[in-house]
Design a protein around this motif. Structure first.
Motif, PDB file in Angstrom:
ATOM      1  N   VAL A   8       0.840  -1.204   0.000  1.00  0.00           N
ATOM      2  CA  VAL A   8       0.000   0.000   0.000  1.00  0.00           C
ATOM      3  C   VAL A   8       0.876   1.256   0.000  1.00  0.00           C
ATOM      4  O   VAL A   8       0.636   2.195  -0.772  1.00  0.00           O
ATOM      5  CB  VAL A   8      -0.937   0.007   1.227  1.00  0.00           C
ATOM      6  N   ILE A   9       1.882   1.261   0.844  1.00  0.00           N
ATOM      7  CA  ILE A   9       2.768   2.426   0.954  1.00  0.00           C
ATOM      8  C   ILE A   9       3.493   2.692  -0.363  1.00  0.00           C
ATOM      9  O   ILE A   9       3.531   3.831  -0.851  1.00  0.00           O
ATOM     10  CB  ILE A   9       3.783   2.213   2.098  1.00  0.00           C
ATOM     11  N   ASP A  10       4.042   1.642  -0.950  1.00  0.00           N
ATOM     12  CA  ASP A  10       4.777   1.803  -2.210  1.00  0.00           C
ATOM     13  C   ASP A  10       3.849   2.221  -3.347  1.00  0.00           C
ATOM     14  O   ASP A  10       4.230   3.017  -4.210  1.00  0.00           O
ATOM     15  CB  ASP A  10       5.484   0.499  -2.568  1.00  0.00           C
ATOM     16  N   ARG A  11       2.646   1.699  -3.344  1.00  0.00           N
ATOM     17  CA  ARG A  11       1.712   1.966  -4.437  1.00  0.00           C
ATOM     18  C   ARG A  11       1.208   3.405  -4.430  1.00  0.00           C
ATOM     19  O   ARG A  11       1.037   4.025  -5.484  1.00  0.00           O
ATOM     20  CB  ARG A  11       0.522   0.994  -4.343  1.00  0.00           C
ATOM     21  N   LEU A  12       0.978   3.953  -3.236  1.00  0.00           N
ATOM     22  CA  LEU A  12       0.336   5.267  -3.135  1.00  0.00           C
ATOM     23  C   LEU A  12       1.256   6.376  -2.635  1.00  0.00           C
ATOM     24  O   LEU A  12       0.820   7.516  -2.479  1.00  0.00           O
ATOM     25  CB  LEU A  12      -0.888   5.178  -2.215  1.00  0.00           C
ATOM     26  N   ARG A  13       2.516   6.046  -2.407  1.00  0.00           N
ATOM     27  CA  ARG A  13       3.441   7.043  -1.858  1.00  0.00           C
ATOM     28  C   ARG A  13       3.469   8.316  -2.707  1.00  0.00           C
ATOM     29  O   ARG A  13       3.499   9.429  -2.185  1.00  0.00           O
ATOM     30  CB  ARG A  13       4.854   6.443  -1.775  1.00  0.00           C
ATOM     31  N   GLY A  14       3.473   8.164  -4.018  1.00  0.00           N
ATOM     32  CA  GLY A  14       3.549   9.332  -4.894  1.00  0.00           C
ATOM     33  C   GLY A  14       2.303  10.197  -4.894  1.00  0.00           C
ATOM     34  O   GLY A  14       2.348  11.361  -5.306  1.00  0.00           O
ATOM     35  N   LEU A  15       1.165   9.645  -4.449  1.00  0.00           N
ATOM     36  CA  LEU A  15      -0.082  10.405  -4.411  1.00  0.00           C
ATOM     37  C   LEU A  15      -0.353  10.997  -3.034  1.00  0.00           C
ATOM     38  O   LEU A  15      -1.149  11.933  -2.903  1.00  0.00           O
ATOM     39  CB  LEU A  15      -1.261   9.507  -4.811  1.00  0.00           C
ATOM     40  N   ALA A  16       0.303  10.445  -2.008  1.00  0.00           N
ATOM     41  CA  ALA A  16       0.072  10.889  -0.628  1.00  0.00           C
ATOM     42  C   ALA A  16       0.957  12.079  -0.291  1.00  0.00           C
ATOM     43  O   ALA A  16       1.690  12.072   0.699  1.00  0.00           O
ATOM     44  CB  ALA A  16       0.320   9.726   0.336  1.00  0.00           C
ATOM     45  N   VAL A  17       0.888  13.092  -1.121  1.00  0.00           N
ATOM     46  CA  VAL A  17       1.694  14.298  -0.923  1.00  0.00           C
ATOM     47  C   VAL A  17       0.803  15.526  -1.086  1.00  0.00           C
ATOM     48  O   VAL A  17      -0.201  15.499  -1.808  1.00  0.00           O
ATOM     49  CB  VAL A  17       2.864  14.366  -1.932  1.00  0.00           C
ATOM     50  N   LYS A  18       1.171  16.599  -0.408  1.00  0.00           N
ATOM     51  CA  LYS A  18       0.393  17.829  -0.511  1.00  0.00           C
ATOM     52  C   LYS A  18       0.323  18.297  -1.960  1.00  0.00           C
ATOM     53  O   LYS A  18       1.243  18.076  -2.747  1.00  0.00           O
ATOM     54  CB  LYS A  18       1.027  18.920   0.353  1.00  0.00           C
ATOM     55  N   ASP A  19      -0.767  18.973  -2.278  1.00  0.00           N
ATOM     56  CA  ASP A  19      -1.037  19.533  -3.608  1.00  0.00           C
ATOM     57  C   ASP A  19      -1.477  18.478  -4.613  1.00  0.00           C
ATOM     58  O   ASP A  19      -1.843  18.823  -5.733  1.00  0.00           O
ATOM     59  CB  ASP A  19       0.174  20.300  -4.169  1.00  0.00           C
ATOM     60  N   ASN A  20      -1.403  17.202  -4.246  1.00  0.00           N
ATOM     61  CA  ASN A  20      -1.970  16.183  -5.123  1.00  0.00           C
ATOM     62  C   ASN A  20      -3.485  16.166  -4.899  1.00  0.00           C
ATOM     63  O   ASN A  20      -3.940  16.219  -3.759  1.00  0.00           O
ATOM     64  CB  ASN A  20      -1.376  14.812  -4.801  1.00  0.00           C
ATOM     65  N   PRO A  21      -4.284  16.097  -5.972  1.00  0.00           N
ATOM     66  CA  PRO A  21      -5.743  16.147  -5.786  1.00  0.00           C
ATOM     67  C   PRO A  21      -6.297  15.011  -4.940  1.00  0.00           C
ATOM     68  O   PRO A  21      -7.371  15.143  -4.355  1.00  0.00           O
ATOM     69  CB  PRO A  21      -6.282  16.092  -7.220  1.00  0.00           C
ATOM     70  N   TRP A  22      -5.574  13.892  -4.858  1.00  0.00           N
ATOM     71  CA  TRP A  22      -6.051  12.751  -4.081  1.00  0.00           C
ATOM     72  C   TRP A  22      -5.246  12.571  -2.787  1.00  0.00           C
ATOM     73  O   TRP A  22      -5.209  11.484  -2.229  1.00  0.00           O
ATOM     74  CB  TRP A  22      -5.974  11.465  -4.925  1.00  0.00           C
ATOM     75  N   PHE A  23      -4.638  13.670  -2.322  1.00  0.00           N
ATOM     76  CA  PHE A  23      -3.810  13.595  -1.120  1.00  0.00           C
ATOM     77  C   PHE A  23      -4.577  13.031   0.077  1.00  0.00           C
ATOM     78  O   PHE A  23      -4.076  12.176   0.808  1.00  0.00           O
ATOM     79  CB  PHE A  23      -3.264  14.985  -0.781  1.00  0.00           C
ATOM     80  N   GLY A  24      -5.797  13.511   0.295  1.00  0.00           N
ATOM     81  CA  GLY A  24      -6.562  13.061   1.451  1.00  0.00           C
ATOM     82  C   GLY A  24      -6.827  11.570   1.435  1.00  0.00           C
ATOM     83  O   GLY A  24      -6.529  10.849   2.403  1.00  0.00           O
ATOM     84  N   SER A  25      -7.362  11.075   0.311  1.00  0.00           N
ATOM     85  CA  SER A  25      -7.721   9.658   0.208  1.00  0.00           C
ATOM     86  C   SER A  25      -6.485   8.760   0.202  1.00  0.00           C
ATOM     87  O   SER A  25      -6.425   7.755   0.917  1.00  0.00           O
ATOM     88  CB  SER A  25      -8.536   9.426  -1.067  1.00  0.00           C
ATOM     89  N   ALA A  26      -5.495   9.130  -0.628  1.00  0.00           N
ATOM     90  CA  ALA A  26      -4.282   8.314  -0.698  1.00  0.00           C
ATOM     91  C   ALA A  26      -3.503   8.386   0.612  1.00  0.00           C
ATOM     92  O   ALA A  26      -3.000   7.367   1.111  1.00  0.00           O
ATOM     93  CB  ALA A  26      -3.402   8.787  -1.856  1.00  0.00           C
ATOM     94  N   GLY A  27      -3.408   9.584   1.193  1.00  0.00           N
ATOM     95  CA  GLY A  27      -2.673   9.750   2.446  1.00  0.00           C
ATOM     96  C   GLY A  27      -3.293   8.964   3.579  1.00  0.00           C
ATOM     97  O   GLY A  27      -2.571   8.380   4.411  1.00  0.00           O
ATOM     98  N   GLU A  28      -4.619   8.926   3.636  1.00  0.00           N
ATOM     99  CA  GLU A  28      -5.298   8.181   4.695  1.00  0.00           C
ATOM    100  C   GLU A  28      -4.967   6.687   4.613  1.00  0.00           C
ATOM    101  O   GLU A  28      -4.722   6.033   5.634  1.00  0.00           O
ATOM    102  CB  GLU A  28      -6.807   8.396   4.583  1.00  0.00           C
ATOM    103  N   LEU A  29      -4.935   6.158   3.387  1.00  0.00           N
ATOM    104  CA  LEU A  29      -4.602   4.743   3.215  1.00  0.00           C
ATOM    105  C   LEU A  29      -3.142   4.462   3.579  1.00  0.00           C
ATOM    106  O   LEU A  29      -2.834   3.445   4.215  1.00  0.00           O
ATOM    107  CB  LEU A  29      -4.883   4.314   1.771  1.00  0.00           C
ATOM    108  N   VAL A  30      -2.254   5.350   3.172  1.00  0.00           N
ATOM    109  CA  VAL A  30      -0.835   5.174   3.492  1.00  0.00           C
ATOM    110  C   VAL A  30      -0.626   5.266   5.001  1.00  0.00           C
ATOM    111  O   VAL A  30       0.109   4.458   5.598  1.00  0.00           O
ATOM    112  CB  VAL A  30       0.036   6.213   2.756  1.00  0.00           C
ATOM    113  N   ALA A  31      -1.272   6.240   5.645  1.00  0.00           N
ATOM    114  CA  ALA A  31      -1.138   6.386   7.093  1.00  0.00           C
ATOM    115  C   ALA A  31      -1.680   5.150   7.813  1.00  0.00           C
ATOM    116  O   ALA A  31      -1.087   4.678   8.798  1.00  0.00           O
ATOM    117  CB  ALA A  31      -1.877   7.636   7.560  1.00  0.00           C
ATOM    118  N   ALA A  32      -2.798   4.609   7.327  1.00  0.00           N
ATOM    119  CA  ALA A  32      -3.356   3.394   7.920  1.00  0.00           C
ATOM    120  C   ALA A  32      -2.397   2.219   7.751  1.00  0.00           C
ATOM    121  O   ALA A  32      -2.255   1.371   8.647  1.00  0.00           O
ATOM    122  CB  ALA A  32      -4.703   3.070   7.288  1.00  0.00           C
ATOM    123  N   ALA A  33      -1.701   2.193   6.592  1.00  0.00           N
ATOM    124  CA  ALA A  33      -0.713   1.137   6.369  1.00  0.00           C
ATOM    125  C   ALA A  33       0.474   1.296   7.319  1.00  0.00           C
ATOM    126  O   ALA A  33       1.033   0.297   7.808  1.00  0.00           O
ATOM    127  CB  ALA A  33      -0.242   1.164   4.915  1.00  0.00           C
TER     128      ALA A  33
END
Length: 237
Positions: A156-181
């Motif tokens: 999960v972390i490797d898959r979404l790391r690039g989207l879990a960053v500020k200014d990315n439109p899916w930061f909230g959703s991707a970041g939540e999954l990465v943080a949960a991982a």
């Protein structure tokens, strides 16, 4: 005494003009047919392109009406009536209509708890080069969300790391999954830091912000300022 005309100069001009006419006639005989053929092909190609564009626009109009009717059927809970139109739209040459139809198909499968079937559709959208990148990224987030319980945290972390960053439109959703991982893998400090960033995000939906505030508190991080909904509730009180 009158000066006789310069007949030599006049004669030379006539010869020069005649030579040019001969050259033009020769060039036309040699290249004229090729030029005409090239012009005809160019006009035919342009006409074909115009016809193709008109057909695409007409098809897009039909597909737009079909998609609208399909959503009306879904809103009326006529899922069976919407199934075939969605399947047809999913095969559309228009990447926009195709993507929307496939997203809808996947959501319907999720409603039936068919996470594997939904994840398969999301994965296909993610891999479709014709679909705009933001929608491919969203499909990756949705795929990961559907598969989350079956994936190793690092995947999960490797898959979404690039989207879990500020200014990315899916930061909230991707970041939540990465943080949960991160939490799942025991990396509580990283999880807390990411949840805190999500809670402070300007463009993050309030529902995700609220969950991030709660998780930050559970992980021992001071909660950031209230989210939009919470601030309104505070004002109302």
């Amino acid at each position: 005494m009158a000066v006789p005309p310069n007949t030599d100069a006049a004669f030379l001009r006539e010869v020069d003009e005649e030579l040019r006419r001969d050259q033009m006639v020769g060039a036309w005989k040699r290249y004229g047919r090729i030029a005409v053929a090239a012009l005809v092909l160019a006009l035919a190609a342009f006409g074909g392109w115009l016809i193709y564009q008109n057909q695409r626009q007409a098809a897009a109009g039909v597909e737009g009406e079909l998609l609208s009717k399909t959503f009306d059927d879904l809103a009326a809970k006529k899922v069976d009536a919407a199934a075939k139109p969605l399947a047809d739209l999913a095969k559309s040459d228009g990447p926009g209509y195709s993507a929307v139809a496939r997203f809808t198909q996947a959501d319907l499968l999720l409603q039936k708890d068919d996470t594997a079937g939904a994840a398969k559709i999301f994965a296909a959208i993610t891999a479709d080069q014709k679909v705009a990148q933001p929608f491919r990224d969203l499909a990756l987030v949705r795929q990961t969300s559907a598969e989350f319980d079956t994936l190793k945290p690092q995947v999960v972390i490797d898959r979404l790391r690039g989207l879990a960053v500020k200014d990315n439109p899916w930061f909230g959703s991707a970041g939540e999954l990465v943080a949960a991982a991160y939490v799942k893998s025991g990396q509580r400090d990283k999880a807390a830091a990411l949840f805190s960033q999500i809670a402070k995000g300007d463009d993050v939906p309030d529902t995700i912000k609220q969950r991030a505030v709660q998780m930050s508190g559970l992980l021992g991080v001071d909660a950031p300022e209230k989210t939009g909904d919470q601030a309104e509730e505070k004002k109302a009180k």
